[in-house]
Design a protein around this motif. Structure first.
Motif, PDB file in Angstrom:
ATOM      1  N   PRO A 154       0.757  -1.211  -0.065  1.00 28.99           N
ATOM      2  CA  PRO A 154       0.149  -0.034  -0.140  1.00 28.99           C
ATOM      3  C   PRO A 154       1.026   1.179   0.016  1.00 28.99           C
ATOM      4  O   PRO A 154       1.956   1.261   0.336  1.00 28.99           O
ATOM      5  CB  PRO A 154      -0.917  -0.113   1.305  1.00 28.99           C
ATOM      6  N   GLU A 155       0.163   2.442  -0.200  1.00 28.49           N
ATOM      7  CA  GLU A 155       0.953   3.689  -0.138  1.00 28.49           C
ATOM      8  C   GLU A 155       1.261   3.921   1.173  1.00 28.49           C
ATOM      9  O   GLU A 155       0.386   3.608   2.238  1.00 28.49           O
ATOM     10  CB  GLU A 155       0.064   4.892  -0.809  1.00 28.49           C
ATOM     11  N   GLY A 156       2.325   4.866   1.353  1.00 25.27           N
ATOM     12  CA  GLY A 156       2.646   5.140   2.702  1.00 25.27           C
ATOM     13  C   GLY A 156       3.017   4.087   3.538  1.00 25.27           C
ATOM     14  O   GLY A 156       3.070   4.038   5.271  1.00 25.27           O
ATOM     15  N   THR A 190       9.240   3.913  -9.363  1.00 20.77           N
ATOM     16  CA  THR A 190       9.973   3.288  -8.472  1.00 20.77           C
ATOM     17  C   THR A 190      11.610   3.473  -8.464  1.00 20.77           C
ATOM     18  O   THR A 190      12.160   3.741  -9.595  1.00 20.77           O
ATOM     19  CB  THR A 190       9.954   1.720  -8.606  1.00 20.77           C
ATOM     20  N   ALA A 191      12.327   3.546  -7.516  1.00 23.79           N
ATOM     21  CA  ALA A 191      13.700   3.604  -7.457  1.00 23.79           C
ATOM     22  C   ALA A 191      14.363   2.316  -6.738  1.00 23.79           C
ATOM     23  O   ALA A 191      13.598   1.794  -5.565  1.00 23.79           O
ATOM     24  CB  ALA A 191      14.172   4.789  -6.759  1.00 23.79           C
ATOM     25  N   GLU A 250       8.117   7.077  -5.563  1.00 22.90           N
ATOM     26  CA  GLU A 250       6.756   6.625  -4.949  1.00 22.90           C
ATOM     27  C   GLU A 250       7.059   5.159  -3.961  1.00 22.90           C
ATOM     28  O   GLU A 250       6.408   5.013  -3.058  1.00 22.90           O
ATOM     29  CB  GLU A 250       5.674   6.533  -5.917  1.00 22.90           C
ATOM     30  N   LEU A 251       7.823   4.537  -4.588  1.00 22.40           N
ATOM     31  CA  LEU A 251       8.291   3.186  -4.305  1.00 22.40           C
ATOM     32  C   LEU A 251       9.874   3.067  -3.973  1.00 22.40           C
ATOM     33  O   LEU A 251      10.464   3.404  -5.143  1.00 22.40           O
ATOM     34  CB  LEU A 251       7.733   1.993  -4.832  1.00 22.40           C
ATOM     35  N   ALA A 306       8.191   2.181   1.261  1.00 18.61           N
ATOM     36  CA  ALA A 306       9.768   1.734   1.149  1.00 18.61           C
ATOM     37  C   ALA A 306       9.685   0.226   1.429  1.00 18.61           C
ATOM     38  O   ALA A 306       9.059  -0.158   2.335  1.00 18.61           O
ATOM     39  CB  ALA A 306      10.654   2.293   2.192  1.00 18.61           C
ATOM     40  N   VAL A 307      10.334  -0.657   0.682  1.00 17.78           N
ATOM     41  CA  VAL A 307      10.480  -2.057   1.035  1.00 17.78           C
ATOM     42  C   VAL A 307      11.866  -2.207   1.216  1.00 17.78           C
ATOM     43  O   VAL A 307      12.618  -1.951   0.275  1.00 17.78           O
ATOM     44  CB  VAL A 307      10.098  -3.123  -0.154  1.00 17.78           C
TER      45      VAL A 307
END
Length: 284
Positions: free
Chosen positions: A26-28, A65-66, A141-142, A174-175
């Motif tokens: 999910p976002e955030g 994404t980065a 965003e990710l 963030a993952v």
């Protein structure tokens, strides 16, 4: 972003590295991926980042994404600044923005003196700072981080911790994988474990991941009683005088009280839940 029945193997009849992966991103959110060596953690992160593709299943809704890999390929034909400007353009920044943010992140990591140094002549630690900077400069965003803290000095690790919490507080996701079990523990990440190619919730799973985002407007410094690393303010949150706070659900009431009891008090503009169970009381 969602992974549905995702599997990955690298040969037609080879062993499955991952199989039957269902995951909502999910976002955030802040997600920590855990597991033993060779369990498939890095493969999962490459799938999330779009560096790899599933053998079976599908991935939908991938945001901008980065990615920071476990090993940075420092053999590219750039110097440090040129590489960062190039990656800024890849991430969608105009040339002027990319150059300005390159300068900013070189300075924040204390490596301005290496701006004109070829990537393959940088030390491992400096090259890792460049790898991290390219992921952060476009405010993705990710953000996907595979052992991104490895090789960084203490100050740079703290800076990356701060940057990750800033991204999440601003609504990004963030993952990450990291060998230190204490990494970002204060931010209460949602934990997932990879074992035998399968994904399960670990400690700090969905119920513990319930979050509340509070938007408030006011003047002066944010109250000292707010949890550390939980907020962004001013232009980073979208408008002068606007404070965006992201806290675990069980600390939302305390954060609201701190804002309302401040002198002068902050005006509460919005309160929303971002996952897990809903908080109690008035902040549903």
């Amino acid at each position: 972003m969602r992974l549905e029945a995702v599997g990955r193997r690298y040969r037609a009849r080879g062993p499955w590295v991952l199989r039957g992966i269902d995951l909502d991103v999910p976002e955030g959110a802040l997600l920590r991926v855990e597991g033993g060596n060779g369990s498939g953690k890095s493969t999962l992160l490459r799938l999330l980042a779009g560096i790899d593709v599933p053998t079976t299943g599908r991935i939908t809704g991938r945001p901008r994404t980065a990615y920071v890999p476990e090993r940075f390929a420092a053999t590219l034909p750039f110097d440090a600044a040129g590489y960062l400007v190039h990656m800024g353009r890849v991430h969608g920044l105009c040339g002027r923005q990319a150059a300005a943010r390159t300068e900013e992140w070189l300075e924040r990591f204390g490596i301005t003196g290496f701006a004109g140094t070829a990537l393959d002549r940088l030390s491992k630690g400096t090259a890792q700072k460049v790898a991290v900077a390219q992921a952060l400069l476009a405010e993705p965003e990710l953000l996907v981080l595979d052992e991104a803290w490895a090789g960084l000095d203490t100050a740079a690790r703290a800076l990356l911790d701060e940057a990750v919490t800033e991204r999440v507080a601003a609504g990004g996701t963030a993952v990450y994988v990291d060998h230190d079990p204490r990494r970002l523990a204060e931010a209460v990440p949602r934990r997932h474990r990879v074992a035998a190619g399968r994904l399960t919730d670990g400690p700090g799973g969905a119920d513990e991941m319930a979050r509340v985002v509070i938007e408030a407007e006011g003047t002066g410094e944010p109250p000292a009683a707010l949890p550390p690393h939980s907020w962004t303010a001013g232009p980073a949150a979208g408008a002068p005088g606007l404070l965006r706070i992201r806290v675990p659900a069980d600390r939302a009431d305390a954060a609201l009280r701190a804002l309302l009891d401040a002198d002068p008090p902050w005006h509460i503009r919005a309160v929303r839940s971002t996952g897990g169970t809903s908080p109690s009381g008035a902040v549903r």
